[in-house]
Motif scaffolding. Structure first.
Motif, PDB file in Angstrom:
ATOM      1  N   UNK A  23      34.483 -58.502   5.119  1.00 20.39           N
ATOM      2  CA  UNK A  23      34.735 -58.766   3.698  1.00 20.39           C
ATOM      3  C   UNK A  23      34.398 -57.565   2.822  1.00 20.39           C
ATOM      4  N   UNK A  24      33.767 -56.538   3.425  1.00 21.82           N
ATOM      5  CA  UNK A  24      33.457 -55.316   2.692  1.00 21.82           C
ATOM      6  C   UNK A  24      34.108 -54.131   3.386  1.00 21.82           C
ATOM      7  N   UNK A  25      34.622 -53.212   2.583  1.00 23.95           N
ATOM      8  CA  UNK A  25      35.149 -51.968   3.118  1.00 23.95           C
ATOM      9  C   UNK A  25      34.026 -50.951   3.046  1.00 23.95           C
ATOM     10  N   UNK A  26      33.563 -50.521   4.208  1.00 28.32           N
ATOM     11  CA  UNK A  26      32.427 -49.609   4.264  1.00 28.32           C
ATOM     12  C   UNK A  26      32.932 -48.181   4.404  1.00 28.32           C
ATOM     13  N   UNK A  27      32.542 -47.343   3.452  1.00 26.19           N
ATOM     14  CA  UNK A  27      32.930 -45.937   3.496  1.00 26.19           C
ATOM     15  C   UNK A  27      31.712 -45.076   3.816  1.00 26.19           C
ATOM     16  N   UNK A  28      31.955 -43.994   4.505  1.00 28.13           N
ATOM     17  CA  UNK A  28      30.888 -43.043   4.811  1.00 28.13           C
ATOM     18  C   UNK A  28      30.855 -41.981   3.722  1.00 28.13           C
TER      19      UNK A  28
END
Length: 194
Positions: A23-28
């Motif tokens: 449900x979350x878009x995780x970016x580095x």
């Protein structure tokens, strides 16, 4: 919601990705174009955590979170603590850190220790903090091949295995980072959806 996790540590990314779900878009940091070294100049774990999150928010204006962790050993007056990552000097070396810690504990009967993690989350400029600890003891020699850092010499209370002898799922359920991330995930899941 898109969030940046202010780290370049692949192990941490893997741990939190598994907990966050889809449900979350995780970016580095690399995903958002942050290639500079983020300062960690505070003298406390909470201070470093906030400094890293603040840097990403101030320079990239993206909702983000940052963590800082350390191993606090009672017989060493809380060392290595905030200096855990570079305890054995620069450049960072898990093996040097671990060996120096074992050397400094040699002959000391009290081997009580805890891992501490503090996460700072910034959502639209508002700061939130989450902490997790794992109590245990430092063994006299490393055991296990999993995990990273001090995991092979840290045996959590109530277990006869080190963090390095546990699966990632087992470790995440009881680790300092797992507990702090669980609080973060619970908070994020309860945010009103926009």
């Amino acid at each position: 919601m898109t969030l940046c996790f202010a780290t370049n540590n692949a192990n941490k990314l893997e741990e939190i990705s598994a907990m966050l779900g889809d449900q979350f878009v995780l970016k580095t940091l690399q995903d958002i174009g942050c290639f500079e070294e983020i300062p960690e100049t505070q003298d406390t774990i909470p201070g470093n955590s906030r400094q890293k999150a603040e840097h990403v928010w101030d320079h990239y204006r993206i909702n983000c979170f940052a963590d800082d962790s350390g191993l606090e050993v009672d017989a060493l007056d809380g060392a290595p603590g905030v200096h855990s990552a570079y305890y054995g000097g620069h450049p960072r070396s898990y093996e040097r850190n671990l060996n120096l810690l074992l050397t400094n504990l040699n002959g000391k009967p009290n081997r009580r220790a805890r891992f501490r993690t503090v996460i700072t989350l910034v959502i639209d400029g508002n700061y939130h903090s989450f902490e997790g600890t794992a109590e245990g003891q430092i063994l006299t020699e490393p055991r296990g091949t999993g995990g990273f850092g001090y995991d092979p010499i840290f045996q959590p209370d109530g277990y006869d295995r080190t963090f390095a002898e546990m699966s990632m799922e087992e470790k995440s359920a009881i680790s300092h980072r797992g507990k702090a991330f669980a609080k973060l995930v619970s908070f994020l899941n309860n945010l009103p959806q926009s």
